[in-house]
Design a protein around this motif. Structure first.
Motif, mmCIF file in Angstrom:
data_model
loop_
_atom_site.group_PDB
_atom_site.id
_atom_site.type_symbol
_atom_site.label_atom_id
_atom_site.label_comp_id
_atom_site.label_asym_id
_atom_site.label_seq_id
_atom_site.Cartn_x
_atom_site.Cartn_y
_atom_site.Cartn_z
ATOM 1 N N HIS A 40 0.830 -1.082 0.020
ATOM 2 C CA HIS A 40 -0.031 -0.052 -0.270
ATOM 3 C C HIS A 40 0.913 1.158 0.078
ATOM 4 O O HIS A 40 0.461 2.284 -0.839
ATOM 5 N N MET A 44 0.829 4.129 -2.735
ATOM 6 C CA MET A 44 0.274 5.706 -2.428
ATOM 7 C C MET A 44 1.751 6.568 -2.778
ATOM 8 O O MET A 44 1.248 7.387 -3.488
ATOM 9 N N LYS A 47 1.296 6.672 -6.841
ATOM 10 C CA LYS A 47 0.114 7.250 -7.264
ATOM 11 C C LYS A 47 0.164 8.838 -6.975
ATOM 12 O O LYS A 47 -0.261 9.741 -7.590
ATOM 13 N N GLU A 120 -5.553 3.807 4.438
ATOM 14 C CA GLU A 120 -6.156 5.001 3.648
ATOM 15 C C GLU A 120 -5.652 5.440 2.511
ATOM 16 O O GLU A 120 -4.596 5.368 2.441
ATOM 17 N N ASP A 121 -6.247 6.128 1.466
ATOM 18 C CA ASP A 121 -5.804 6.685 0.281
ATOM 19 C C ASP A 121 -5.466 8.131 0.778
ATOM 20 O O ASP A 121 -6.146 8.821 0.723
ATOM 21 N N SER A 123 -3.112 9.548 -1.373
ATOM 22 C CA SER A 123 -2.342 10.054 -2.497
ATOM 23 C C SER A 123 -2.927 11.298 -3.196
ATOM 24 O O SER A 123 -1.944 12.064 -3.466
#
Length: 216
Positions: A40, A44, A47, A120-121, A123
């Motif tokens: 992840h 991130m 991204k 959590e995103d 990015s």
């Protein structure tokens, strides 16, 4: 002049290095992904850099037209970004993000019964915007592209300086996560709080700069 401008490449690289601040942003990235898996965190990192690249390229060629069409000043953009950053800083200082992650894991599940991930995103916000593609970087790329970067060679030099900094950000992001993991949870929590205070000060500076620019 239509040829490639080495002096402009150097000037743009130094300017973007200062306004993007890859060294200063890296610990923030590490703090925001401190409980994420390596997969992840890597996603991130990639991204966030790609999104920041897209945003900065958009403002490089369409920035003045877009802000003008929306009747938004760069000072207003700067102040709004400062407010959002301040909210993130409060979460870091009081560890609200950790609490929300734990509650989300306890209260949510996929329809097939598998647990939801707490990752959590980050990015888009806050990493790509406004940490990487912030008001300073946006203003810099707009000024460079409309000034000395008006020629093809000048644009290539400006974009080269920008690309070098974004690649540097990606390399640092990919390396800093495992390094922060080695220091332990207690020290990581302390560093997160310290970075939260620093981020709050940075956010306040964004707000002050935006207000001052609007009043002058």
């Amino acid at each position: 002049m239509t040829g490639f401008d080495i002096a402009l490449l150097s000037a743009s690289f130094v300017t973007f290095f200062v306004v993007i601040d890859p060294i200063g942003v890296a610990p923030i990235f590490a703090a925001l992904t401190d409980q994420s898996s390596a997969k992840h965190r890597r996603a991130m990192a990639i991204k966030s850099v790609l999104i920041a690249t897209g945003v900065l390229l958009m403002f490089a060629y369409l920035g003045e037209w877009l802000l003008g069409a929306l009747h938004i000043s760069l000072d207003a953009f700067r102040a709004a970004g400062g407010v959002l950053l301040f909210l993130i800083a409060l979460d870091m200082i009081f560890e609200k993000r950790t609490e929300r992650r734990e509650e989300r894991v306890e209260n949510m599940a996929h329809e097939d019964g598998t647990p939801m991930t707490s990752e959590e995103d980050i990015s888009v916000f806050p990493m790509a915007i406004p940490m990487l593609a912030g008001p300073g970087a946006i203003a810099s790329v707009m000024l460079f592209m409309s000034g000395e970067g008006a020629t093809v060679g000048g644009q290539l030099a400006v974009l080269g300086g920008l690309a070098a900094n974004l690649v540097l950000c990606l390399v640092i992001f990919l390396a800093v996560g495992p390094l922060m993991k080695l220091i332990g949870d207690t020290l990581a929590a302390m560093i997160t709080r310290i970075l939260g205070v620093i981020l709050a000060a940075l956010a306040a500076q964004f707000i002050f700069d935006g207000i001052a620019g609007a009043l002058l």
